[in-house]
Design an enzyme around this catalytic site. Structure first.
Site, PDB file in Angstrom:
ATOM      1  N   HIS A   1      -7.764  56.242  43.914  1.00  0.00           N
ATOM      2  CA  HIS A   1      -8.240  55.226  42.976  1.00  0.00           C
ATOM      3  C   HIS A   1      -9.244  55.861  42.051  1.00  0.00           C
ATOM      4  O   HIS A   1     -10.118  56.605  42.503  1.00  0.00           O
ATOM      5  CB  HIS A   1      -8.845  54.057  43.745  1.00  0.00           C
ATOM      6  CG  HIS A   1      -7.820  53.354  44.571  1.00  0.00           C
ATOM      7  ND1 HIS A   1      -7.636  53.652  45.902  1.00  0.00           N
ATOM      8  CD2 HIS A   1      -6.880  52.450  44.244  1.00  0.00           C
ATOM      9  CE1 HIS A   1      -6.621  52.927  46.363  1.00  0.00           C
ATOM     10  NE2 HIS A   1      -6.139  52.194  45.384  1.00  0.00           N
TER      11      HIS A   1
ATOM     12  N   CYS B   1      -6.483  50.030  48.823  1.00  0.00           N
ATOM     13  CA  CYS B   1      -7.409  49.809  47.701  1.00  0.00           C
ATOM     14  C   CYS B   1      -8.671  48.999  48.025  1.00  0.00           C
ATOM     15  O   CYS B   1      -9.752  49.380  47.577  1.00  0.00           O
ATOM     16  CB  CYS B   1      -6.694  49.251  46.481  1.00  0.00           C
ATOM     17  SG  CYS B   1      -5.097  48.573  46.771  1.00  0.00           S
TER      18      CYS B   1
ATOM     19  N   ARG C   1       3.360  47.910  56.848  1.00  0.00           N
ATOM     20  CA  ARG C   1       3.957  46.765  56.167  1.00  0.00           C
ATOM     21  C   ARG C   1       5.143  46.265  56.967  1.00  0.00           C
ATOM     22  O   ARG C   1       5.912  47.060  57.490  1.00  0.00           O
ATOM     23  CB  ARG C   1       4.412  47.160  54.757  1.00  0.00           C
ATOM     24  CG  ARG C   1       3.230  47.586  53.911  1.00  0.00           C
ATOM     25  CD  ARG C   1       3.653  47.981  52.512  1.00  0.00           C
ATOM     26  NE  ARG C   1       2.496  48.466  51.789  1.00  0.00           N
ATOM     27  CZ  ARG C   1       2.536  49.002  50.570  1.00  0.00           C
ATOM     28  NH1 ARG C   1       3.712  49.111  49.966  1.00  0.00           N
ATOM     29  NH2 ARG C   1       1.437  49.414  49.978  1.00  0.00           N
TER      30      ARG C   1
ATOM     31  N   ASP D   1      -2.673  58.331  48.326  1.00  0.00           N
ATOM     32  CA  ASP D   1      -3.253  57.319  47.455  1.00  0.00           C
ATOM     33  C   ASP D   1      -4.519  57.848  46.784  1.00  0.00           C
ATOM     34  O   ASP D   1      -5.179  58.737  47.311  1.00  0.00           O
ATOM     35  CB  ASP D   1      -3.620  56.121  48.332  1.00  0.00           C
ATOM     36  CG  ASP D   1      -3.613  54.815  47.572  1.00  0.00           C
ATOM     37  OD1 ASP D   1      -3.314  54.835  46.365  1.00  0.00           O
ATOM     38  OD2 ASP D   1      -3.901  53.789  48.192  1.00  0.00           O
TER      39      ASP D   1
ATOM     40  N   LYS E   1       1.985  50.039  33.979  1.00  0.00           N
ATOM     41  CA  LYS E   1       2.128  51.185  34.885  1.00  0.00           C
ATOM     42  C   LYS E   1       3.167  52.173  34.386  1.00  0.00           C
ATOM     43  O   LYS E   1       4.004  51.862  33.556  1.00  0.00           O
ATOM     44  CB  LYS E   1       2.519  50.712  36.280  1.00  0.00           C
ATOM     45  CG  LYS E   1       3.870  50.011  36.315  1.00  0.00           C
ATOM     46  CD  LYS E   1       4.333  49.805  37.747  1.00  0.00           C
ATOM     47  CE  LYS E   1       5.693  49.109  37.774  1.00  0.00           C
ATOM     48  NZ  LYS E   1       6.291  49.042  39.093  1.00  0.00           N
TER      49      LYS E   1
ATOM     50  N   GLN F   1       0.311  56.923  52.503  1.00  0.00           N
ATOM     51  CA  GLN F   1       0.362  57.086  51.049  1.00  0.00           C
ATOM     52  C   GLN F   1      -0.577  58.206  50.634  1.00  0.00           C
ATOM     53  O   GLN F   1      -1.668  58.334  51.170  1.00  0.00           O
ATOM     54  CB  GLN F   1      -0.127  55.809  50.363  1.00  0.00           C
ATOM     55  CG  GLN F   1       0.781  54.626  50.499  1.00  0.00           C
ATOM     56  CD  GLN F   1       0.207  53.424  49.776  1.00  0.00           C
ATOM     57  OE1 GLN F   1      -0.975  53.116  49.904  1.00  0.00           O
ATOM     58  NE2 GLN F   1       1.040  52.743  49.020  1.00  0.00           N
TER      59      GLN F   1
ATOM     60  N   HIS G   1      -4.752  52.865  40.136  1.00  0.00           N
ATOM     61  CA  HIS G   1      -4.160  53.248  41.431  1.00  0.00           C
ATOM     62  C   HIS G   1      -3.113  54.298  41.118  1.00  0.00           C
ATOM     63  O   HIS G   1      -2.403  54.163  40.132  1.00  0.00           O
ATOM     64  CB  HIS G   1      -3.367  52.114  42.090  1.00  0.00           C
ATOM     65  CG  HIS G   1      -4.066  50.827  42.218  1.00  0.00           C
ATOM     66  ND1 HIS G   1      -4.526  50.372  43.417  1.00  0.00           N
ATOM     67  CD2 HIS G   1      -4.346  49.861  41.314  1.00  0.00           C
ATOM     68  CE1 HIS G   1      -5.056  49.174  43.245  1.00  0.00           C
ATOM     69  NE2 HIS G   1      -4.965  48.840  41.988  1.00  0.00           N
TER      70      HIS G   1
END
Length: 638
Positions: free
Chosen positions: A386, A335, A364, A384, A466, A382, A512
């Site tokens: 945004h 992000c 991670r 991902d 979320k 991911q 996200h």
RNA sequence: GCCGAUGUAGCUCAAUUGGCAGAGCAACGGAUUUGUAAUCCGUAGGUUUGGGGUUCGAUUCCCCACAUCGGCUCCA
């Protein structure tokens, strides 16, 4: 005289106090036999519980979900009794029923071995054969405390010590074994026949790593031998589907000791599947109005200070590296990078919504003991994205994301969803108005899809509400993959703005979202869901042409090339082997289509296909087969 | 990270109280030209996860590291 009301609304009158078991017997001998417990005015009780007044009574039988839970709980006691008989020095702690079985935690001077498990199971059978009565009695808290302390059961003592003085507790005993327990339990040990001990593992007392580690024995228990057998069969099946095993057998991926744990190597066959997944992902995202970003895998640590990740996720981030007097961080999230792209120029309200997606690989730090195949790794990608938008656009955006999510997951063969909505926790950023508005938008979006959802009140992240979506695989296991999160925090921290209609600066909303979550994990789930038999559109090899003899080679090569020209992933097996050998080999590799060619096929410019079911479909023209396969692949049929 | 188990050929597994490290499959070579789930013969393949120690001698015993597996949330 009092009346007992049964679930069907009918009543039975009794002149004298009766037990729940006697009520069952009064209804019928079959029920009396199947009964293991009861429910009186909604409370689960033993069959021996006495009734002497008007009440609602339901009989719980072995096959019901509650009945199974009782059997499992009682079997955990049976196991504890067996352990105490074999190992008198062991202290008992807790032993609940869990999904499909039970466990019991013990404190003992040495670890239990698999041999011990066999002995414990044997002892359990003996106790079951003894058919000992399981009796309940009540006792004052202080008296119970003294009793367990006197027996040297210090964990039980600790549990009771935490209960308010003056309370009455219930104790269950069978033979010499006594346990503090709320119950209910089956009437005697003879009810427990269909069980098996599965594994032994460490577990902390009260789940806290600061406490002493106990030994947990897991087992499974069922109403009858048949159910037990089918459960054990299911366990074997899931072992066969284990993505770690299939990953090696089908040459999909590996995790290499030389490189380090939790780091995934995608082999050519696995990469083909990933390419198919990514291709589909890209196609759907373009159609849904997304743009794509590519951003770096590392950056100045300062960025993670600004984002707040360093504070909150420090423990799961890799240590920074030193570069030219500066500290750099391998990214645990994408992000901040997307925000930097946003900040690279001025934005107008007319730009919105901005939808930026990236297959972003993040790293991670996971505890070494937590690593598990593709499901728990240290580096993963991911899917991902945004979205930057205005407050009034939230609902439309969330609705569109849900559309995309359900369509994508459906294409992969997942049709059953559990939706969770997490709302504002106590500690949070952002005004009450924006939380209320955003949460309302999420609810509306879910309702537009006519979906049920479970609300986790106060379960949201501090930065926004979320929606999480769980899928169910073909073994009935649930996996959370998709997450859609609103973020009121990062736009603030990075001070990102847009120029509104009024000419002033405003703060955009940031969303996200990840649909598959981690590509590695999602791929692992797919492998297990399909048991390695990918549908045509995902299969790494979609068709293999098999020759009967060398004489058919030219035609086989032509067929293969024709399939390739049509965009299919096709191979030709021209080896000098018997056809049965080749069929076996490619069947084991789970290739969906095997095309056999010999003299007959060559003469007629045809093939004899065999589909995933293993059926010989007979001579078919190449043209019609190519057409069919192309159609199936294009439609992504599952 | 913690507890326990495991680590031998590409894979699945053997190897007596510490005494020459083996088999099947896969690979490679040859023969066989085959019609719907394994043709036959042969060859090669090893720093026994890595490092250290004990011993005349270690796959085996001890220590350390690494990796893998099971678990560490599911109200006595």
């Amino acid at each position: 005289m009092f009346e007992v009301t049964l679930p069907d609304g009918t009543g039975r009158r009794f002149d004298q106090p009766v037990t729940v078991g006697e009520v069952a017997a009064a209804i019928g001998p079959g029920l009396a036999k199947a009964a293991i417990a009861g429910r009186v005015d909604g409370r689960m009780v033993d069959l021996g519980t006495r009734i002497d007044r008007d009440c609602q009574v339901a009989i719980i039988t072995m096959q019901s979900p509650e009945g199974l839970e009782i059997i499992r709980h009682s079997t955990s006691h049976l196991m504890a009794q067996a352990v105490k008989e074999l190992f008198p020095g062991a202290q008992v702690t807790i032993g609940p029923a869990v999904e499909n079985g039970f466990y019991y935690d013990f404190d003992y001077e040495r670890p239990f071995t698999t041999d011990d498990l066999g002995a414990i199971e044997e002892k359990m059978r003996q106790i079951s054969d003894r058919n000992e009565t399981i009796g309940r009695r009540e006792m004052a808290r202080d008296e119970a405390l003294a009793l367990f302390k006197g027996m040297g059961e210090h964990y039980k003592g600790e549990i009771i010590g935490a209960i308010d003085a003056g309370q009455t507790l219930s104790l269950y005993s069978q033979g010499d074994f006594v346990d503090l327990c709320r119950g209910p339990h089956v009437p005697s040990t003879g009810y427990l026949k269909a069980f098996k001990l599965l594994s032994v593992a460490g577990a902390y007392w009260r789940g806290n790593a600061a406490n002493k580690q106990l030994q947990r024995i897991y087992g499974t228990a069922w109403a009858d031998a048949k159910s037990l057998k089918s459960y054990l069969h299911m366990l074997e099946e899931s072992e066969k589907r284990d993505h770690r095993r299939l990953g090696r057998e089908l040459d999909l991926f590996s995790i290499q000791e030389a490189a380090g744990g939790g780091l995934v190597f995608w082999h050519p066959m696995g990469s083909r599947v990933r390419q198919a997944i990514e291709g589909y992902w890209k196609e759907t995202h373009i159609a849904a109005g997304y743009e794509f970003l590519y951003t770096p895998h590392m950056a100045n640590l300062e960025l993670w200070r600004t984002s707040g990740h360093l504070d909150f996720y420090h423990d799961s981030m890799f240590n920074p590296m030193h570069v030219d007097e500066q500290e750099y961080q391998i990214r645990p999230m994408n992000c901040p990078f997307h925000i930097l792209v946003y900040q690279s120029k001025m934005h107008s309200h007319r730009d919105f919504p901005i939808r930026w997606a990236e297959l972003g690989t993040v790293y991670r730090y996971e505890l070494s003991g937590a690593l598990h195949g593709l499901f728990r790794v240290r580096g993963f990608t991911q899917d991902d994205a945004h979205i930057f938008c205005r407050e009034e656009q939230i609902e439309d955006e969330i609705t569109a994301i849900l559309d995309l999510t359900l369509a994508m997951l459906g294409t992969f063969g997942f049709k059953e969803f559990d939706i969770f909505l997490s709302t504002r926790p106590e500690k949070s950023v952002g005004s009450t108005e924006i939380w209320d508005q955003a949460t309302g938008a999420l609810v509306n979006a879910i309702k537009k899809h006519h979906l049920d959802f479970v609300e986790d009140k106060g379960g949201g992240a501090f930065y926004g509400p979320k929606i999480d979506v769980k899928i169910t695989d073909c073994l009935g296991r649930k996996w959370q993959c998709s997450t859609i999160q609103l973020d009121f925090n990062l736009p603030e921290r990075f001070d990102i703005t847009y120029i509104g209609e009024d000419g002033g600066k405003h703060r955009p909303i940031m969303i996200h979202r990840a649909l598959m979550g981690s590509l590695e994990r999602f791929f692992g789930i797919l492998v297990e869901h399909y048991a390695g038999r990918f549908p045509l559109w995902l299969a790494p090899v979609q068709a293999v042409v098999l020759t009967i003899t060398d004489a058919s080679r030219p035609w086989a090569v032509e067929v293969r090339d024709r399939l390739r020209a049509a965009g299919l992933r096709a191979e030709a097996d021209l080896r000098n082997e018997k056809i049965g050998y080749k069929i076996r080999e490619h069947t084991l590799k789970k290739v969906p289509w095997l095309l056999i060619v010999g003299d007959r096929e060559q003469e007629q410019r045809a093939v004899s296909p065999r589909d995933a079911s293993g059926k010989d479909l007979g001579l078919q023209s190449l043209d019609s087969l190519v057409e069919k396969l192309v159609l199936h692949a294009r439609e992504r049929r599952t």
